[in-house]
Scaffold this motif. Structure first.
Motif, PDB file in Angstrom:
ATOM      1  N   LYS A 263     -42.686  -5.903   2.851  1.00 62.63           N
ATOM      2  CA  LYS A 263     -42.246  -5.168   1.735  1.00 62.63           C
ATOM      3  C   LYS A 263     -42.593  -3.854   1.295  1.00 62.63           C
ATOM      4  CE  LYS A 263     -45.002  -6.460  -2.289  1.00 62.63           C
ATOM      5  NZ  LYS A 263     -46.110  -7.474  -1.744  1.00 62.63           N
ATOM      6  N   ASN A 264     -43.665  -3.485   2.091  1.00 63.87           N
ATOM      7  CA  ASN A 264     -44.173  -1.992   1.828  1.00 63.87           C
ATOM      8  C   ASN A 264     -43.554  -1.210   2.779  1.00 63.87           C
ATOM      9  OD1 ASN A 264     -46.918  -4.338   1.543  1.00 63.87           O
ATOM     10  ND2 ASN A 264     -46.885  -2.511   0.027  1.00 63.87           N
ATOM     11  N   GLU A 265     -42.692  -1.572   3.565  1.00 62.62           N
ATOM     12  CA  GLU A 265     -42.097  -0.655   4.710  1.00 62.62           C
ATOM     13  C   GLU A 265     -40.952   0.104   4.110  1.00 62.62           C
ATOM     14  OE1 GLU A 265     -42.966  -3.976   8.057  1.00 62.62           O
ATOM     15  OE2 GLU A 265     -40.949  -3.856   7.505  1.00 62.62           O
ATOM     16  N   PRO A 266     -41.001   1.346   4.450  1.00 64.36           N
ATOM     17  CA  PRO A 266     -40.003   2.243   3.876  1.00 64.36           C
ATOM     18  C   PRO A 266     -38.571   1.937   4.929  1.00 64.36           C
ATOM     19  CG  PRO A 266     -41.370   3.592   5.115  1.00 64.36           C
ATOM     20  CD  PRO A 266     -42.114   2.170   4.967  1.00 64.36           C
ATOM     21  N   PRO A 267     -37.455   2.440   4.397  1.00 63.61           N
ATOM     22  CA  PRO A 267     -36.250   2.812   5.250  1.00 63.61           C
ATOM     23  C   PRO A 267     -36.603   3.487   6.374  1.00 63.61           C
ATOM     24  CG  PRO A 267     -35.763   2.965   3.004  1.00 63.61           C
ATOM     25  CD  PRO A 267     -37.135   3.003   2.993  1.00 63.61           C
ATOM     26  N   GLY A 268     -36.152   2.870   7.967  1.00 65.71           N
ATOM     27  CA  GLY A 268     -36.348   3.350   9.021  1.00 65.71           C
ATOM     28  C   GLY A 268     -37.761   3.007   9.671  1.00 65.71           C
TER      29      GLY A 268
ATOM     30  N   ASP B 155     -31.374 -13.362   9.222  1.00 66.59           N
ATOM     31  CA  ASP B 155     -30.968 -12.011   8.892  1.00 66.59           C
ATOM     32  C   ASP B 155     -29.901 -11.914   7.738  1.00 66.59           C
ATOM     33  OD1 ASP B 155     -31.002  -9.117   9.770  1.00 66.59           O
ATOM     34  OD2 ASP B 155     -28.976  -9.469  10.253  1.00 66.59           O
ATOM     35  N   VAL B 156     -29.015 -12.945   7.980  1.00 64.19           N
ATOM     36  CA  VAL B 156     -27.810 -12.952   6.875  1.00 64.19           C
ATOM     37  C   VAL B 156     -28.285 -13.316   5.519  1.00 64.19           C
ATOM     38  CG1 VAL B 156     -25.546 -14.078   6.442  1.00 64.19           C
ATOM     39  CG2 VAL B 156     -26.011 -13.526   8.819  1.00 64.19           C
ATOM     40  N   ILE B 157     -29.043 -14.292   5.443  1.00 61.14           N
ATOM     41  CA  ILE B 157     -29.549 -14.549   4.258  1.00 61.14           C
ATOM     42  C   ILE B 157     -30.275 -13.632   3.400  1.00 61.14           C
ATOM     43  CG2 ILE B 157     -31.386 -16.055   2.765  1.00 61.14           C
ATOM     44  CD1 ILE B 157     -30.357 -18.314   4.796  1.00 61.14           C
ATOM     45  N   THR B 158     -31.170 -12.613   4.177  1.00 55.80           N
ATOM     46  CA  THR B 158     -32.201 -11.739   3.902  1.00 55.80           C
ATOM     47  C   THR B 158     -31.217 -10.605   3.207  1.00 55.80           C
ATOM     48  OG1 THR B 158     -33.884 -12.036   5.212  1.00 55.80           O
ATOM     49  CG2 THR B 158     -33.857 -10.152   4.245  1.00 55.80           C
ATOM     50  N   ARG B 159     -30.280 -10.210   3.878  1.00 60.69           N
ATOM     51  CA  ARG B 159     -29.443  -8.872   3.478  1.00 60.69           C
ATOM     52  C   ARG B 159     -28.394  -9.283   2.340  1.00 60.69           C
ATOM     53  NH1 ARG B 159     -29.816  -5.086   7.199  1.00 60.69           N
ATOM     54  NH2 ARG B 159     -30.659  -5.690   9.095  1.00 60.69           N
ATOM     55  N   SER B 160     -28.314 -10.781   2.095  1.00 56.48           N
ATOM     56  CA  SER B 160     -27.205 -11.229   1.100  1.00 56.48           C
ATOM     57  C   SER B 160     -27.752 -11.610  -0.189  1.00 56.48           C
ATOM     58  CB  SER B 160     -26.374 -12.350   1.559  1.00 56.48           C
ATOM     59  OG  SER B 160     -25.761 -12.200   2.928  1.00 56.48           O
ATOM     60  N   VAL B 161     -28.917 -11.704  -0.226  1.00 56.92           N
ATOM     61  CA  VAL B 161     -29.498 -12.372  -1.481  1.00 56.92           C
ATOM     62  C   VAL B 161     -30.403 -11.297  -2.366  1.00 56.92           C
ATOM     63  CG1 VAL B 161     -29.689 -14.772  -0.800  1.00 56.92           C
ATOM     64  CG2 VAL B 161     -31.618 -13.369  -0.525  1.00 56.92           C
ATOM     65  N   TRP B 162     -30.698 -10.379  -1.561  1.00 50.08           N
ATOM     66  CA  TRP B 162     -31.402  -9.199  -2.304  1.00 50.08           C
ATOM     67  C   TRP B 162     -30.581  -7.870  -2.328  1.00 50.08           C
ATOM     68  CZ3 TRP B 162     -35.565 -11.313  -4.214  1.00 50.08           C
ATOM     69  CH2 TRP B 162     -36.276 -12.446  -3.473  1.00 50.08           C
ATOM     70  N   PRO B 163     -30.785  -6.994  -3.590  1.00 56.46           N
ATOM     71  CA  PRO B 163     -29.910  -5.901  -3.609  1.00 56.46           C
ATOM     72  C   PRO B 163     -30.417  -4.843  -2.548  1.00 56.46           C
ATOM     73  CG  PRO B 163     -31.542  -6.358  -5.212  1.00 56.46           C
ATOM     74  CD  PRO B 163     -31.724  -7.436  -4.656  1.00 56.46           C
ATOM     75  N   ALA B 164     -29.737  -3.951  -2.215  1.00 57.47           N
ATOM     76  CA  ALA B 164     -30.111  -2.834  -1.309  1.00 57.47           C
ATOM     77  C   ALA B 164     -31.338  -2.237  -2.231  1.00 57.47           C
ATOM     78  CB  ALA B 164     -29.112  -1.580  -1.269  1.00 57.47           C
TER      79      ALA B 164
ATOM     80  N   VAL C  79     -32.228 -13.436   2.442  1.00 62.61           N
ATOM     81  CA  VAL C  79     -34.118 -12.306   2.688  1.00 62.61           C
ATOM     82  C   VAL C  79     -35.314 -11.751   1.500  1.00 62.61           C
ATOM     83  CG1 VAL C  79     -35.226 -10.224   4.191  1.00 62.61           C
ATOM     84  CG2 VAL C  79     -33.484 -10.582   4.344  1.00 62.61           C
TER      85      VAL C  79
END
Length: 919
Positions: A73-78, A180-189, A450
């Motif tokens: 959770k501490n990781e920035p984009p990229g 991967d699908v759950i993680t991207r689906s249940v948390w907002p960008a 996720v």
């Protein structure tokens, strides 16, 4: 990365009164659950490092557990995957010890050695002999304070390759895409949890040395860490040692910690994805509160009401009654700033996901409308409390004392946060659970078909880092004292007293196992045992499960290669009613047709899943190829049989299996824990007197010879991201005089992290996440197996490397003195923490009983290991490792790997998932 029936004679001879279970009177009131506590001392060093110490002198070991308050959770984009990448970098060596971490740990007999990364934390832990504590703290502090001193592109490339292979290996498993699908689906960008822990391959590929150094410098300082020492040490000793090794390390910058962000959703969302899996699966997810909150604890209990034991609502409805699902689970994925309530349901072949979804919605709606019953709540509360208490037998590892203290401090701000949870669980009411469920599970479901820090200062007394501290003399391990007796029916009894924890383990081991299927129907032994807790003459599966929950006990039955087993774990205060239930299950199994059909369906479903898993599919077909027809061990290594054999099993087959093999004169009951022989023997005599002796048949476990030349078999798994390579050969039985010499040899070849196979394919080539070798113990001929899950495009090259390592250890590169010395140290020193739990002691006593080892086997084991020479290891290698006579099985994408294998000059035979040749 193991159940029973009763004959009419037994049932007639055993009355309810003899079990202490009167049919008319209600059961006596249960003794209260014992309390749980972990006494600790807490210190904060001048540089901000928090130290927590728990003193426990039961064994001469200390658990070392360091938690860094950083995760994905501490990781920035990229930069996804950095936290997990750093977990691996921390094992690759530090400035003053530029070697693989496991080498030092295994030499001193460290156990529970691992590191893990999750969304909120990265932790490193090991349990070591007390004499090796200084060495361990030196190593831990060196990688905290000096990891970057000699960090370069080579180290990064090596560990990045390991992580990428782990990612491929994980993604090669059935249902892997769901994470991967759950993680991207249940948390907002933009939410800290909106990407997976392992990260994206492109981010890992793009990681530069500077990026990695910046990450470490920011998050791995003393102010962002806690170290827990639990075991054979005083608080004063611990503080002095930690200050000595860690005090010099600069504090590190302040770290921003995201507070609660639950991201509760509204409405219902649905996603579907296709994957190469044998059975359809339904996921239902809700966003829920953070760990440590009251509602989180209530939802954990509510998840147990849904799926906790066989009486739980979803299991009872879907698996037991409707028989529409092969398995169901309900868990709360607890995290620091928000959690997920996760229900998973795997459909039985031919059952639609719509059917599962409808049943689930009905059960959930009923639960949220009416709430759980008082009886349900008491059962799940007892099970949770009992699980925590029994976990306190251990100072280290997952769920041990050091783990509870570290996680509580890191994620909830208090080392004894578990006590708050226990108190809340014990006080929870049906109304509490109902209200929490209505607040969080009434809406927002996703379906997948996720503060500033004080001014800290570093110590001006740096530790000497010119050399790794040598461990002091490690105390010789001592096996527990035990007593033997024989009951009047011929049942052998072994009792080992341990009074440090209010719990008792019973381990019944009978001469049966998968080998008893020989001449019968494959899969019968395992099915017989699995049916054991499914019903007696007076209780059905749900009633047995409910009673276990009420007692805070667990009972399981399984079959292994040579033996069938029943295990009971109980609190000593509730031993009598637990023994009543144990005896009822053992002597009065019902074998109801409905239970048989349900368990057969589940066994067939498991077979189908194993045939789709790249590792399990090879292990299923391996034994028939190695042992040949007619041998008792020529059955799939999972013991499940095949679809046809299981389908054909009848009640008569299973009754015959029970009556033939489950006999007291061919069994041993091992009791370990808070009791004595004088106390337990009359209790067992009273309950087991009706279990009558009779001869059991002999099994064909004769020696077998390997083939005259190597054989190579290929199993096709289209689209596989990895290939699994296995090489196998018959090995001597467990009681063979060369057994420990074989272990020494195998430590060098593939039995340790720094073994030849692993260092070659993982650390040097980066083609595998892990490779190694092991032996499968047996009364008759065992199995020696080398394995390597590797990148698909490196299959042929990896095959050649495995073959080269096997040839080398019996040829030009025999086991060296240094490898022998390492094996001595690793094997002997590990014994110090080998017998920490009741179950672990029972396992060693099982080996004595099953393989006919001497009663002083473990007392004399250190001396026998240390007497093994390189010549002994070389002799053992030549006896077991015969590269030109081994059976090879490779599971992978045939189109991609077969040409390369044939280019090596190999004659490849293709097999289907049942091991039958394909032209």
């Amino acid at each position: 990365m193991k159940r029973f029936l009763a004959t009419a004679g037994c049932a007639a001879a055993l009355s309810l009164a003899s079990l202490g279970l009167a049919s008319a009177a209600p059961p006596p009131a249960l003794a209260p659950l014992p309390s749980a506590d972990i006494a600790y001392s807490k210190f904060v060093l001048a540089n901000g490092l928090t130290l927590i110490v728990h003193e426990d002198h039961k064994a001469p070991i200390v658990a070392v557990n360091i938690w860094y308050h950083t995760g994905s959770k501490n990781e920035p984009p990229g930069r996804t995957g950095f936290a997990h990448l750093f977990e691996h970098l921390m094992f690759g060596g530090s400035a003053n010890y530029p070697q693989v971490w496991f080498k030092a740990m295994e030499r001193v007999g460290g156990t529970d050695i691992n590191g893990t990364t999750y969304y909120d934390r990265t932790n490193f832990f090991e349990t070591v002999p007390t004499a090796a504590l200084d060495m361990t703290l030196w190593l831990e502090s060196d990688r905290m304070g000096h990891l970057l001193d000699k960090f370069d592109e080579k180290v990064l490339t090596t560990q990045r390759g390991v992580v990428e292979n782990e990612k491929r290996q994980d993604e090669n498993q059935p249902y892997a895409i769901s994470d991967d699908v759950i993680t991207r689906s249940v948390w907002p960008a933009g939410h800290p949890y909106s990407h997976t822990v392992i990260g994206e391959m492109q981010d890992l590929d793009a990681a530069a040395v500077k990026d990695v150094k910046d990450w470490f410098s920011k998050y791995y300082g003393p102010t962002n860490a806690v170290i827990v020492l639990a075991g054979d040490i005083t608080p004063e000793e611990a503080k002095a040692k930690v200050e000595k090794y860690f005090g010099e390390i600069p504090p590190g910058p302040p770290v921003v910690h995201q507070k609660v962000w639950i991201a509760k959703r509204t409405g219902s969302q649905v996603a579907s994805v296709r994957d190469r899996v044998p059975l359809a699966r339904l996921y239902k997810i809700w966003n829920t509160p953070e760990v440590g909150s009251a509602d989180d604890d209530y939802l954990v209990l509510l998840s147990d009401v849904l799926v906790g034991d066989k009486t739980s609502r979803l299991y009872k409805r879907m698996v037991y009654a409707d028989q529409t699902a092969t398995d169901v689970s309900a868990t709360v994925d607890e995290r620091e700033i928000a959690s997920l309530f996760d229900v998973e349901m795997t459909a039985k072949p031919g059952v639609s996901l719509e059917t599962l979804d409808k049943a689930f919605r009905e059960e959930l709606a009923r639960l949220l409308r009416d709430g759980p019953t008082a009886e349900e709540v008491e059962r799940v509360k007892t099970a949770r409390v009992s699980g925590i208490i029994q976990g306190l037998q251990r100072v280290g590892g997952f769920g041990g004392k050091s783990d509870l203290l570290a996680s509580g401090y890191t994620l909830e701000g208090s080392p004894d946060a578990f006590k708050t949870r226990l108190a809340r669980i014990e006080a929870a009411t049906p109304a509490d659970l109902k209200a929490a469920g209505q607040r969080w599970l009434s809406d927002g479901d996703f379906t997948l078909q996720v503060t500033p820090f004080p001014d800290y200062q570093a110590s001006d007394k740096p530790a000497d880092r010119s050399a790794l501290p040598a461990p002091a003399a490690i105390k010789a391990p001592k096996f527990v004292k035990f007593e033997r007796a024989t009951l009047s029916n011929g049942l052998k009894l072994i009792v080992a007293e341990r009074h440090d924890n209010p719990s008792i383990s019973l381990h019944l081991v009978a001469d049966a196992g998968y080998a008893s299927d020989q001449g019968g129907k494959a899969g019968a032994a395992g099915l017989t045992m699995r049916l054991m807790p499914d019903g007696t003459d007076r209780l059905d599966a749900l009633q047995i499960s409910a009673r276990l929950s009420e007692l805070g006990a667990s009972l399981s039955a399984s079959a292994g290669r040579d033996t069938s087993e029943i295990d009971l774990s109980a609190l000593s205060a509730r031993l009598d009613p637990a023994l009543d239930l144990f005896a009822d299950v053992l002597l009065r199994p019902a074998f109801r047709e409905a239970d048989i059909e349900r368990e057969k369906a589940l066994q067939i479903a498991q077979i189908q899943q194993d045939k789709d898993d790249p590792v399990q599919m090879t292990l299923r077909v391996l034994p028939p190829l190695v042992y040949g027809p007619g041998h008792a061990y020529a059955a799939p290594l999972d013991g499940l049989g095949d679809e046809a054999s299981v389908t054909a099993l009848t009640r008569e087959d299973l009754v015959r299996d029970y009556q033939t093999w489950l006999r007291p004169n061919a069994a041993t009951l091992i009791v370990v824990g808070d009791t004595t022989l004088a106390e337990i023997r009359p209790k067992l005599e009273a309950r087991l007197a009706a279990w009558k002796p009779a001869p059991v048949p002999a099994k064909n476990i004769a020696p077998v010879s390997p083939p005259a030349e190597p054989r190579v078999f290929l199993m096709d798994k289209p689209g596989a991201l990895q290939s699994v390579i296995l090489a196998a050969i018959p090995a001597p039985p467990r009681n063979d005089p060369d057994h420990q010499a074989i272990k020494v040899m195998n430590t060098a070849l593939g039995g340790a992290f720094n073994s030849r196979l692993n260092m070659n394919l993982r650390e040097d080539k980066h083609w595998a996440y892990g490779a190694g070798s092991f032996d499968v113990d047996a009364r008759g001929p065992g199995l020696f197996i080398a394995y390597a899950p590797v990148e698909t495009d490196k299959t042929a090259e990896s095959f050649a490397e495995v073959r080269r390592e096997l040839a080398g250890i019996v040829g030009e590169r025999p086991v060296t003195q240094a490898e022998t010395d390492f094996a001595h140290a690793s094997m002997v020193n590990a014994l110090a923490g080998e017998w920490e739990t009741n179950a672990a002691v029972a396992g060693s006593l099982d080996a004595i009983a099953t393989y006919g080892l001497a009663d002083d086997y473990f007392d004399t084991l250190p001396a026998r290991i240390e007497a093994i020479t390189p010549a002994d290891a070389e002799k053992a290698a030549k006896r077991v490792v015969q590269p030109d006579r081994m059976t090879w099985i490779i599971a992978g994408d045939r189109k991609a790997i077969e040409p390369g294998l044939k280019a090596l000059g190999l004659k490849v035979q293709v097999l289907d998932a049942d091991g039958k040749p394909i032209p």
